[in-house]
Every structure is written in C-alpha cells, then in structure tokens.
Design an enzyme around this catalytic site. Structure first.
Site, PDB file in Angstrom:
ATOM      1  CG  ASP A  94      -1.833   1.165   1.313  1.00  0.00           C
ATOM      2  OD1 ASP A  94      -1.950   1.901   0.305  1.00  0.00           O
ATOM      3  OD2 ASP A  94      -2.448   1.372   2.376  1.00  0.00           O
ATOM      4  CG  ASP A 100      -2.485   6.420   2.022  1.00  0.00           C
ATOM      5  OD1 ASP A 100      -2.400   7.669   1.959  1.00  0.00           O
ATOM      6  OD2 ASP A 100      -3.535   5.826   2.311  1.00  0.00           O
ATOM      7  CG  ASP A 136       0.543   1.909   5.617  1.00  0.00           C
ATOM      8  OD1 ASP A 136       1.170   1.751   6.684  1.00  0.00           O
ATOM      9  OD2 ASP A 136      -0.665   2.199   5.581  1.00  0.00           O
TER      10      ASP A 136
END
Lengths: 333, 383
Positions: free
Chosen positions: B99, B101, B283
C-alpha cells in the site's frame, strides 16, 4: 536399516520406514528388550531437551532402530505432557542434534545427508560446487529466528535468489527440522495411551519443574533490567508522547509478561496526552489475557520493522526477544 | 453530508454498478467482503463485515441494489469467510499487498491533490522496480491498482507468496524499506565478497547511487562541489578540495574509491544517504498483516467518487488518475459549495466558491464525496 533414518528420524523417509515396520504403540508398550531400550532412550531424549542449554554433550548412539523408535516415542511423551514450552524445547533439541550430526559428518556423507534432507523436507534448491541457491520465499520461512546480518534478506537477495555456503545451508536445515518437529506436535493421543505412559512422563514432569520450565513469574518487577527499546518507550510515555499502536502493544504486553499488574501498567500510561482510564484498562486487560488469550510481546525483528528497536549492540546482539534480554539481565543482577 | 447528497451519490453509484463490469479477485467465494453504506451514519465509517458470496451474480445484484460507498474484500482466503470471529474463519493464505499512501509517505507538503498523486506514483514506480529487479517477479505476477483515493495498491498472488506468514512478510518489508542495512556491514562485506553473483541487489543499488553522486559532483561548479562535499559528515573542506581535483582528472569514480581520500565515516554517511533515497516508503503494517481488507478493484471510492482502477504496467506508466479513474459524465448538476476549492478533473481546472451553482457531474460527485459540496435539488417555483 539405512543409518540416515536413525540419524534424522523426523524426515519423510524415516516416517515411511516406521509405517512399513508394522510396529505399533501397543507393541512398543509390551515389555521386552527392544521396547525397554526404546522407552528408556525416548525418556533420555526428552530429558535432554528439558535440561539442555543445547551445549550438553550428545547422547550415546544406540542401535539404529532404537534411535528411530525412541524419537517416535519421545514425541508421544512430549504430547502427553502437553506443555508448549516443552514442545519448543524438544524441537530445539532435535534441531541442535541435526545440526551437530550434519556438521560433524565426513565430507562425502555430509553432502549425501544434505541432499537427502533437502529433498525430504521439501526445500527446492539448485546446488553447485558447495553453493546452494534458494528462492527467497523458501529461505525466509527458516531464517526468522536466525540472528546476524548475514541472515537478513536485505543483505543477500539477488534477483529473487539467495546463495548460501554449505555451513549456512546446514544452519537452515536445522531450522527446518526445528519447525517440522514443532509443527508436528503435540500429537492427538488418547487419554488411555497417556495413562499407560505415566510411569515415563511423571519423572519428566518433575524434571521440568526442577528447571522451572515455566514462564517467569519470578520476583518483583525490575525496570532496570528492561531492554533499551522498552526503556525508550517508557521514557516517551513519561515525556507525554503518544505511542504508535504497535509501540503501545509492545510495551503493554512486555510489562504484563514481566509480571506488572494491570493497575500498575495503566498507571504508566497516565501521562499520555490521550489518556482514557477505562479504555486503557480495557486494552491492558485484553493484552493481559482477560479475553482468554495471552499476548507475548513482539520479538526483536518485529520491533525493528516498526522502528521501535533502539539498539543492536551488546546484550541486544545476542538475544532475539526483549523478554530474553530481561531474563538475562535479571540472572546477572 | 446531508441526506439529499447521500441519496444523490448512492443513485449515481448504483447506476455505475448496474452498468459497469465488476472485477473479482481469484477465489472470491473464499474471501470475506465488507461494505460501508451511504446510511444515516455516513460519512462516519461503519463497516459491515463478514459477508461472503457464492456467485458473481450475487455480488453484482448486491452492489447494484445497495450501491455501497466503499467496497472491500479480504486479502486472505478462508474456509469459512463469513464466520464472525477471526479464529473461526480458518485462514488458508493471503495475497501479498503493498500500500502506497500519500498520507503515510509525503515528506514535504504538496499543495495540490494532483501533485500529491504524482509523488505517490513515483514511489510506486520504485516499488515495481524492486519487485521486478531484486525479487525477480515478472509483470504477470502482480497487479497494480489505483486506490481511488491517495495512492496505489500492488497485489501479488504467486503460489509461493500466499502462504507466507506475517513474520516472513516483514522480511520482505524490511528489504524494501532498507531496514537492517548497515553501512559498516556492507563495507566489511564488499571488501570480502569475491563472486559478483554474491553481491546483493541492494549493494548494487547503493554503489550505483554513489557513482552517480560523484558524477553529479563532478558536473558542478568547483566551488559548489566543494561546499556540497564538505557538508558530508567526516569529509571536511580540505578533503573536499582534494576530491574535487581528483574527480576533475579522471572520468571514473574508481580511483576515488581506491584512494584513501574518503575516510570510513564519510563512506558510511554516503551509504546512509543512498539508502534514504533508494528505499521504498510503503505502509508497513498493511504488508505484514495477513488478514487485511482491501478495496475491490473496479469499485468506486466513496471519498472521491473515483474508480479503484486496475492497471497493467504499461497503463500504470501512462495513468492520469484525474482523467482515467473518472467514471461520471459532464451533464450539469446543481450544487451548493461548502468549501472553496480547485479541481483538476478531466484536464479542466475549475475554481469553485460559494457563487458556483452548477458543475459537470464528475466534478460535482468528486466535491460531494470529499464533503466540500452538497447536492441541491432543483426546485420548481410557482411564483
């Protein structure tokens, strides 16, 4: 009988031999010279696992069949005693034993054993001139507990592969043995079988309590003996900083495991800017196992991943878990 | 967000789900599904979890009828995906997820949404390079997904990966973030390693970075070069001058490496500098978590109205989220602006403030979803 099976009784080949032998639990429980030797040796195996600091000297070699079947019965004994710490010790002891046997074998035999074990334990590898090449997914299953920078993917990965020297391959195999033994236990045995084994398990239980193979519930809490990472988290809390979720979990479960009471732990967090008594109490209780599950604090590698590890030198270099640091410090206080 | 706005968004989302082809993760029957609805508590996120579906038709019917604001599925496959207690679900394996982000990785403040998306895209490009080069994955081994919000997800489902536990996944995370790389160890090792195939990809990356660093220094005006070098720990002004003069005589960096001109501590700080530039800012907990929920690719993101867009590597490279993830048209919608803002959807920069009353549907949906505007139904007047 093939000596390999006696030396490495946890392999698939050994399991096939045991199956084909037709020997059963009942036949081994029937008095006789062979079954007596097997049971005797299996008790020794487990006793050594309980006792060992892995540095004790290896047991004397018995006849191959006795070796193999004593491993089988040893598993039964460990399963009936049903203590997870014993299961771990037993797996450690077998792994250490595998390591010693592989390392001490002559070169020709050593190569043969390594090749057979790789196949037996299902570790796909391409070997060439004493260099063993593994796909990284096959390696990281076994290196989690191995300490030292040479075991970290970050220092070894090249195009999806890692190349190991022979001595490293032996260490990885020993880890694979440990995990195989660990995950195979405890066996589901009937209470009837365990009852029959009581004469053998009860002295082992005694031996266990003698070396206090139980989680440390010993003495007063010593904040002085805490590892640097936990001390750092404690001082962050004291300084009124909010901890990240992983950090808070690590600290709480650590304090709970060294024997701090819920109220005392809640007290630690009182200086947090977002302190909420009920919520903190609930969280601490939850981590302490009010919900029926005990949480062990994260190990060094997890602490490192989340940026909560503060030191990798000194005592930290030799341990892989904050609790081990604490226990070691307590011992030497 | 008032009920009219929720109703409008729900209608629009429903239209989308009834017409658009929805994608399915492999083994979707073994996954837990979760939804956030446009209900009375929205935009507060109340997750409806532990759903499972037996057929694609069921999923489509549900999405068309309910038109959820957010749609998720588990990264894991379970024997009993609808069991309400995690330990009863019986975990069977999980996709490896990365991820990226903007909230987690932005170091400096980027003024616009578009600028922020570009920075996340650059970081994702770095990740893909690590996956293909260092980990040896092929393009067909991963799927790239624009999250519909502030970043990208990368899913890997290779057989050897799905059974990895949390601990092993952290080893992969540590690789990408350069955690555990120590300058001292690398220096000691590189002086010993004989075979080139035993050099890790990280070592190669660091060496390349340092080569390029000195090449850049050589291209600078001598004065600037000296002051930049002198700012590296343990080099100092006198050495900086000598290094610059060495560099000006020889086109390659090799003599510099072999000379004793650069002290050990300076090498260490250069290596650390290299690592901080090269590492991927993913992440971390997402990848280590083997029981995570992730947005369904092809669903809509309730916080932006943008499509959670699956991308091939080639499409990813050319992907412009504020064009390519837009699913709504440009028919006119009445709005009441709550917060003035600038949008850049479909290549059109629109500045909206309290005087704005009509907007193209895609921009209206975007602003409403972000809570910056409310829907105004056009009332008929009789006076």
């Amino acid at each position: 009988m093939d000596e390999y099976l006696a030396l490495f009784p946890y392999t698939a080949a050994a399991a096939r031999y045991v199956e084909a032998s037709g020997r059963t639990f009942d036949s081994l429980m029937t008095a006789g010279e062979f079954s007596d030797s097997v049971l005797n040796k299996s008790v020794q195996r487990v006793a050594q696992a309980i006792d060992s600091d892995v540095h004790s000297k290896p047991l004397e070699r018995d006849d191959d069949e006795i070796e193999l079947f004593s491993y089988v019965m040893g598993r039964a004994l460990v399963s009936c005693i049903r203590e997870s710490v014993l299961v771990q010790r037993y797996a450690n002891a077998e792994a250490h034993d595998a390591f010693t046997k592989l390392r001490n074998a002559g070169e020709r035999l050593q190569d043969e054993y390594i090749a057979r074990m790789l196949g037996d334990l299902g570790i796909p590898i391409s070997a060439d001139d004493n260099i063993f090449q593994l796909h990284f997914t096959d390696l990281i299953k076994y290196t989690g507990r191995l300490r030292g920078p040479q075991w970290r993917l970050v220092n070894r990965l090249n195009r999806g592969q890692v190349r190991l020297a022979k001595n490293e391959m032996i260490q990885v195999l020993a880890e694979a043995v440990r995990l195989k033994v660990l995950h195979g236990l405890p066996l589901k045995l009937s209470s009837k079988m365990c009852e029959e084994l009581v004469p053998y398990t009860s002295p082992l239980r005694k031996a266990m309590s003698a070396v206090s193979l139980r989680p440390a519930d010993s003495g007063p809490v010593s904040l002085e003996a805490c590892p640097p990472c936990m001390k750092a988290l404690l001082s962050q809390v004291k300084a009124g900083q909010n901890l990240s979720h992983p950090a808070r979990f690590a600290l709480t479960s650590f304090l709970a495991n060294i024997g701090m009471k819920t109220e005392e732990i809640v007290h630690v967090y009182q200086t947090s800017p977002d302190f909420d008594y009920e919520l903190t109490r609930y969280q601490v209780d939850h981590i302490k196992g009010a919900s029926g599950k005990d949480y062990i604090p994260p190990g060094c590698s997890t602490m490192e991943t989340y940026g909560n590890c503060t030191e990798t030198i000194g005592l930290c270099k030799r341990i892989s878990h904050p609790l081990s640091y604490y226990r070691a410090r307590l011992k030497h206080q | 967000m008032n009920p009219e706005t929720k109703g409008f968004l729900q209608r629009k989302f429903g239209d989308y789900y009834r017409k658009a082809p929805v994608g399915f993760p492999p083994q979707f029957q073994k996954r837990e599904w979760a939804f956030v609805l446009f209900d009375s508590s929205y935009p507060k996120l109340v997750m409806r979890r532990h759903k499972a579906f037996g057929s694609q038709k069921e999923v489509r019917a549900y999405l068309g009828a309910v038109a959820p604001a957010h749609v998720y599925h588990s990264t894991a496959c379970y024997a009993y995906p609808s069991a309400t207690r995690m330990q009863d679900k019986k975990w069977e394996g999980a996709d490896l997820i990365f991820d990226l982000d903007a909230d987690k990785l932005l170091t400096k403040s980027v003024s616009s949404y578009a600028g922020m998306l570009q920075e996340v895209k650059d970081e994702t490009t770095k990740l893909l390079d690590f996956l293909m080069n260092d980990f040896g994955f092929d393009e067909k081994d991963f799927s790239i997904v624009f999250s519909g919000g502030r970043g990208y997800h990368v899913h890997l489902r290779e057989k050897k990966l799905v059974t990895l536990g949390s601990h092993e996944r952290r080893e992969i995370v540590n690789y990408l973030t350069g955690t555990g790389l120590e300058a001292e160890y690398l220096l000691k090792r590189s002086s010993k390693t004989a075979m080139p195939q035993d050099i890790s990809c990280w070592e190669i990356r660091i060496k390349t970075w340092i080569d390029e660093y000195f090449k850049r220094i050589r291209g600078l005006d001598a004065k600037i070069a000296i002051s930049e070098l002198a700012s590296v720990k343990a080099i100092g002004k006198r050495r900086a001058k000598e290094i610059v003069s060495t560099l000006s005589q020889d086109a390659s960096v090799q003599p510099l490496v072999e000379s004793k001109l650069i002290p050990l501590n300076a090498w260490k700080s250069l290596i650390r500098e290299a690592i901080s530039h090269l590492k991927v800012r993913i992440d971390v907990p997402v990848t280590a978590d083997i029981k995570r929920l992730i947005r369904l690719p092809t669903s809509l993101h309730g916080g932006s109205g943008l499509r959670v867009t699956p991308l091939t590597l080639d499409r990813f490279r050319r992907f412009a989220p504020l064009n390519d993830a837009v699913v709504f048209g440009d028919s006119s919608v009445s709005v009441r602006i709550l917060t003035p803002a600038t949008t850049e959807i479909m290549g059109e920069t629109i500045k909206v403030d309290q005087s704005t009353t009509e907007l193209p549907e895609h921009t209206a949906v975007y602003l409403m979803a972000r809570g910056l505007a409310e829907y105004e139904s056009r009332r008929l007047k009789s006076d």
